[in-house]
Design a protein around this motif. Structure first.
Motif, PDB file in Angstrom:
ATOM      1  N   VAL A   1      45.314  23.845  42.387  1.00  0.00           N
ATOM      2  CA  VAL A   1      44.678  24.353  41.171  1.00  0.00           C
ATOM      3  C   VAL A   1      43.777  25.539  41.492  1.00  0.00           C
ATOM      4  CG1 VAL A   1      43.055  23.789  39.323  1.00  0.00           C
ATOM      5  CG2 VAL A   1      44.826  22.156  39.973  1.00  0.00           C
ATOM      6  N   TRP A   2      43.034  25.455  42.598  1.00  0.00           N
ATOM      7  CA  TRP A   2      42.116  26.531  42.965  1.00  0.00           C
ATOM      8  C   TRP A   2      42.756  27.543  43.919  1.00  0.00           C
ATOM      9  CZ3 TRP A   2      39.640  22.341  40.919  1.00  0.00           C
ATOM     10  CH2 TRP A   2      38.511  22.590  40.146  1.00  0.00           C
ATOM     11  N   GLY A   3      44.081  27.477  44.084  1.00  0.00           N
ATOM     12  CA  GLY A   3      44.732  28.404  45.015  1.00  0.00           C
ATOM     13  C   GLY A   3      44.700  29.845  44.543  1.00  0.00           C
ATOM     14  N   ASP A   4      44.606  30.039  43.231  1.00  0.00           N
ATOM     15  CA  ASP A   4      44.611  31.409  42.705  1.00  0.00           C
ATOM     16  C   ASP A   4      43.261  31.798  42.122  1.00  0.00           C
ATOM     17  OD1 ASP A   4      44.616  29.663  40.600  1.00  0.00           O
ATOM     18  OD2 ASP A   4      45.981  30.857  39.352  1.00  0.00           O
ATOM     19  N   GLU A   5      42.188  31.147  42.581  1.00  0.00           N
ATOM     20  CA  GLU A   5      40.884  31.406  41.966  1.00  0.00           C
ATOM     21  C   GLU A   5      40.427  32.839  42.197  1.00  0.00           C
ATOM     22  OE1 GLU A   5      37.804  29.095  43.701  1.00  0.00           O
ATOM     23  OE2 GLU A   5      38.615  29.157  45.721  1.00  0.00           O
ATOM     24  N   LYS A   6      40.771  33.421  43.329  1.00  0.00           N
ATOM     25  CA  LYS A   6      40.344  34.800  43.604  1.00  0.00           C
ATOM     26  C   LYS A   6      41.308  35.816  42.979  1.00  0.00           C
ATOM     27  CE  LYS A   6      37.782  37.908  45.689  1.00  0.00           C
ATOM     28  NZ  LYS A   6      38.472  39.108  45.186  1.00  0.00           N
ATOM     29  N   THR A   7      42.591  35.567  43.115  1.00  0.00           N
ATOM     30  CA  THR A   7      43.566  36.510  42.554  1.00  0.00           C
ATOM     31  C   THR A   7      43.640  36.411  41.034  1.00  0.00           C
ATOM     32  OG1 THR A   7      45.331  34.872  42.886  1.00  0.00           O
ATOM     33  CG2 THR A   7      44.965  36.476  44.646  1.00  0.00           C
ATOM     34  N   GLY A   8      43.361  35.204  40.481  1.00  0.00           N
ATOM     35  CA  GLY A   8      43.414  35.034  39.034  1.00  0.00           C
ATOM     36  C   GLY A   8      42.152  35.469  38.318  1.00  0.00           C
ATOM     37  N   PHE A   9      41.117  35.837  39.059  1.00  0.00           N
ATOM     38  CA  PHE A   9      39.864  36.321  38.461  1.00  0.00           C
ATOM     39  C   PHE A   9      40.001  37.830  38.218  1.00  0.00           C
ATOM     40  CE2 PHE A   9      35.489  37.894  38.659  1.00  0.00           C
ATOM     41  CZ  PHE A   9      34.851  37.025  37.806  1.00  0.00           C
ATOM     42  N   THR A  10      40.118  38.227  36.971  1.00  0.00           N
ATOM     43  CA  THR A  10      40.362  39.639  36.639  1.00  0.00           C
ATOM     44  C   THR A  10      39.261  40.166  35.724  1.00  0.00           C
ATOM     45  OG1 THR A  10      41.756  38.967  34.768  1.00  0.00           O
ATOM     46  CG2 THR A  10      42.855  39.404  36.868  1.00  0.00           C
ATOM     47  N   CYS A  11      38.917  41.425  35.919  1.00  0.00           N
ATOM     48  CA  CYS A  11      37.921  42.103  35.081  1.00  0.00           C
ATOM     49  C   CYS A  11      38.593  43.315  34.424  1.00  0.00           C
ATOM     50  CB  CYS A  11      36.729  42.559  35.919  1.00  0.00           C
ATOM     51  SG  CYS A  11      35.846  41.211  36.743  1.00  0.00           S
ATOM     52  N   ASN A  12      38.112  43.674  33.235  1.00  0.00           N
ATOM     53  CA  ASN A  12      38.727  44.780  32.477  1.00  0.00           C
ATOM     54  C   ASN A  12      38.195  46.131  32.949  1.00  0.00           C
ATOM     55  OD1 ASN A  12      36.167  44.484  31.523  1.00  0.00           O
ATOM     56  ND2 ASN A  12      36.708  44.526  29.342  1.00  0.00           N
ATOM     57  N   THR A  13      38.387  46.382  34.249  1.00  0.00           N
ATOM     58  CA  THR A  13      38.013  47.669  34.831  1.00  0.00           C
ATOM     59  C   THR A  13      38.876  47.913  36.061  1.00  0.00           C
ATOM     60  OG1 THR A  13      36.211  48.980  35.787  1.00  0.00           O
ATOM     61  CG2 THR A  13      36.217  46.640  36.247  1.00  0.00           C
ATOM     62  N   GLN A  14      39.059  49.155  36.393  1.00  0.00           N
ATOM     63  CA  GLN A  14      39.827  49.529  37.573  1.00  0.00           C
ATOM     64  C   GLN A  14      38.920  49.986  38.712  1.00  0.00           C
ATOM     65  OE1 GLN A  14      43.138  49.138  37.851  1.00  0.00           O
ATOM     66  NE2 GLN A  14      43.178  48.282  35.767  1.00  0.00           N
ATOM     67  N   GLN A  15      37.625  49.839  38.549  1.00  0.00           N
ATOM     68  CA  GLN A  15      36.674  50.279  39.571  1.00  0.00           C
ATOM     69  C   GLN A  15      36.886  49.469  40.851  1.00  0.00           C
ATOM     70  OE1 GLN A  15      34.547  52.779  39.378  1.00  0.00           O
ATOM     71  NE2 GLN A  15      33.653  52.458  41.396  1.00  0.00           N
ATOM     72  N   PRO A  16      37.119  50.091  41.991  1.00  0.00           N
ATOM     73  CA  PRO A  16      37.329  49.357  43.240  1.00  0.00           C
ATOM     74  C   PRO A  16      36.090  48.537  43.622  1.00  0.00           C
ATOM     75  CG  PRO A  16      38.062  51.628  43.465  1.00  0.00           C
ATOM     76  CD  PRO A  16      37.316  51.545  42.160  1.00  0.00           C
ATOM     77  N   GLY A  17      36.310  47.295  43.981  1.00  0.00           N
ATOM     78  CA  GLY A  17      35.227  46.417  44.422  1.00  0.00           C
ATOM     79  C   GLY A  17      34.537  45.655  43.315  1.00  0.00           C
ATOM     80  N   CYS A  18      34.778  46.009  42.066  1.00  0.00           N
ATOM     81  CA  CYS A  18      34.072  45.347  40.961  1.00  0.00           C
ATOM     82  C   CYS A  18      34.500  43.892  40.833  1.00  0.00           C
ATOM     83  CB  CYS A  18      34.338  46.106  39.651  1.00  0.00           C
ATOM     84  SG  CYS A  18      33.432  45.410  38.230  1.00  0.00           S
ATOM     85  N   ASN A  19      35.794  43.616  40.960  1.00  0.00           N
ATOM     86  CA  ASN A  19      36.284  42.234  40.865  1.00  0.00           C
ATOM     87  C   ASN A  19      35.658  41.341  41.932  1.00  0.00           C
ATOM     88  OD1 ASN A  19      37.914  43.163  38.824  1.00  0.00           O
ATOM     89  ND2 ASN A  19      39.745  42.082  39.551  1.00  0.00           N
ATOM     90  N   SER A  20      35.631  41.844  43.162  1.00  0.00           N
ATOM     91  CA  SER A  20      35.107  41.031  44.271  1.00  0.00           C
ATOM     92  C   SER A  20      33.618  40.752  44.098  1.00  0.00           C
ATOM     93  CB  SER A  20      35.355  41.749  45.601  1.00  0.00           C
ATOM     94  OG  SER A  20      36.743  41.908  45.832  1.00  0.00           O
ATOM     95  N   VAL A  21      32.860  41.767  43.673  1.00  0.00           N
ATOM     96  CA  VAL A  21      31.420  41.590  43.505  1.00  0.00           C
ATOM     97  C   VAL A  21      31.117  40.605  42.376  1.00  0.00           C
ATOM     98  CG1 VAL A  21      29.291  42.767  42.835  1.00  0.00           C
ATOM     99  CG2 VAL A  21      30.832  43.828  44.495  1.00  0.00           C
ATOM    100  N   CYS A  22      31.826  40.726  41.272  1.00  0.00           N
ATOM    101  CA  CYS A  22      31.587  39.813  40.150  1.00  0.00           C
ATOM    102  C   CYS A  22      31.997  38.384  40.482  1.00  0.00           C
ATOM    103  CB  CYS A  22      32.347  40.313  38.920  1.00  0.00           C
ATOM    104  SG  CYS A  22      31.714  41.880  38.257  1.00  0.00           S
ATOM    105  N   TYR A  23      33.090  38.242  41.205  1.00  0.00           N
ATOM    106  CA  TYR A  23      33.520  36.902  41.604  1.00  0.00           C
ATOM    107  C   TYR A  23      32.481  36.241  42.515  1.00  0.00           C
ATOM    108  CZ  TYR A  23      36.268  33.151  43.668  1.00  0.00           C
ATOM    109  OH  TYR A  23      36.704  31.921  44.091  1.00  0.00           O
ATOM    110  N   ASP A  24      31.950  37.021  43.455  1.00  0.00           N
ATOM    111  CA  ASP A  24      30.939  36.479  44.371  1.00  0.00           C
ATOM    112  C   ASP A  24      29.649  36.137  43.630  1.00  0.00           C
ATOM    113  OD1 ASP A  24      30.027  36.061  47.252  1.00  0.00           O
ATOM    114  OD2 ASP A  24      28.526  37.475  46.512  1.00  0.00           O
ATOM    115  N   GLN A  25      29.348  36.873  42.577  1.00  0.00           N
ATOM    116  CA  GLN A  25      28.122  36.620  41.823  1.00  0.00           C
ATOM    117  C   GLN A  25      28.209  35.304  41.041  1.00  0.00           C
ATOM    118  OE1 GLN A  25      26.958  39.827  39.238  1.00  0.00           O
ATOM    119  NE2 GLN A  25      25.404  38.618  38.173  1.00  0.00           N
TER     120      GLN A  25
END
Length: 282
Positions: free
Chosen positions: A43-67
């Motif tokens: 169930v949690w296998g796609d927690e990082k890849t399935g976390f998407t943000c409505n922006t193309q800014q590099p690094g934004c997805n990773s920072v928001c996920y970590d937050q």
């Protein structure tokens, strides 16, 4: 994590546990470890890849996920299970130490001819009774289990308020250009698994508390039985040997019971012999 090896280590403690302790171990492996390995990890296998943000800014997805998800559910549950099961190893080490001491005693008895060849095998296989110092080790290990369980429940509550997986998060952390919307994959399914795992954790806490209560009640009953046995013995020997005071009899029974009985028998033999001598001279 090699869970079968982990199970093999703990199954040795199960042989010396109470009935409630065996139930706790079954709940731990069936409803927590097996669910974690079989279902939760997928169930949690796609927690990082399935976390998407409505922006193309590099690094934004990773920072928001970590937050919003500072630690993965799977890793936090694995750490919780390891720490909760670790106090049981104290009991295993204590039992192994007692077996080692008893083996030494049996080897000494074998040298003197007081024990047979099969006695050492019986020592390694027999169940240890939870009394004396082993009782304290067992109770302390259960208390540590409860502390770890409650601590992790509180950690889950701090990280995920309400133990619910949110569907939408708003993030404005750098390097996001502005406040962006981020979406979590399968939030309902993850919420169900989270509530299930935490509910089973609460059941384990209740089982641990019940086991501590059972051990305390059993120890109190054992002490009461010892006092009754001691009082009945003191009353019996008080009638048989009226020259001793009650407190002296209790002290002899508690400290030197075998010597007291031996001396009493010797005194009785001496009195009977002296009576026979008196009769002969008369």
């Amino acid at each position: 994590m090699n869970w079968p090896v982990f199970y093999t280590v703990l199954i040795g403690v199960n042989k010396h546990s109470t009935g409630i302790g065996r139930i706790w171990l079954s709940v731990l492996f069936i409803f927590r470890i097996m669910v974690l390995v079989v279902a939760a990890e997928s169930v949690w296998g796609d927690e990082k890849t399935g976390f998407t943000c409505n922006t193309q800014q590099p690094g934004c997805n990773s920072v928001c996920y970590d937050q919003f998800f500072p630690i993965s559910h799977i890793r936090l549950w694995a750490l919780q299970l390891i720490l909760v099961a670790t106090p049981a190893l104290l009991v295993a080490m204590h039992v192994a130490h007692k077996h080692h001491v008893e083996k030494k005693i049996f080897r000494i008895k074998q040298l003197t001819g007081e024990a047979g060849e099969m006695d050492i095998e019986k020592v390694t296989k027999r169940k240890m009774h939870i009394i004396g110092s082993l009782w304290w080790t067992y109770v302390i290990s259960i208390i540590f289990r409860v502390i770890f369980e409650v601590a992790f429940l509180y950690i889950f509550y701090l990280i995920y308020p309400g133990f619910r997986m949110i569907r939408l998060v708003k993030c404005d952390a750098f390097p996001c250009p502005n406040t962006v919307d981020c979406f979590v994959s399968r939030p309902t399914e993850k919420t169900i698994f989270t509530i299930f795992m935490l509910a089973v954790s609460g059941v384990c806490v209740l089982l641990n508390i019940a086991e501590v209560g059972y051990l305390i009640i059993k120890a109190c009953v054992r002490q009461c039985q010892k006092k009754e046995t001691r009082s009945s013995k003191s009353a019996f020997y008080g009638r048989k040997f009226p020259q001793f005071r009650p407190n002296e009899i209790n002290e002899l029974l508690s400290n030197h019971e075998p010597a007291f009985l031996k001396n009493s028998k010797m005194n009785a033999v001496r009195k009977s012999a002296s009576n026979k001598d008196v009769c002969r001279t008369a």
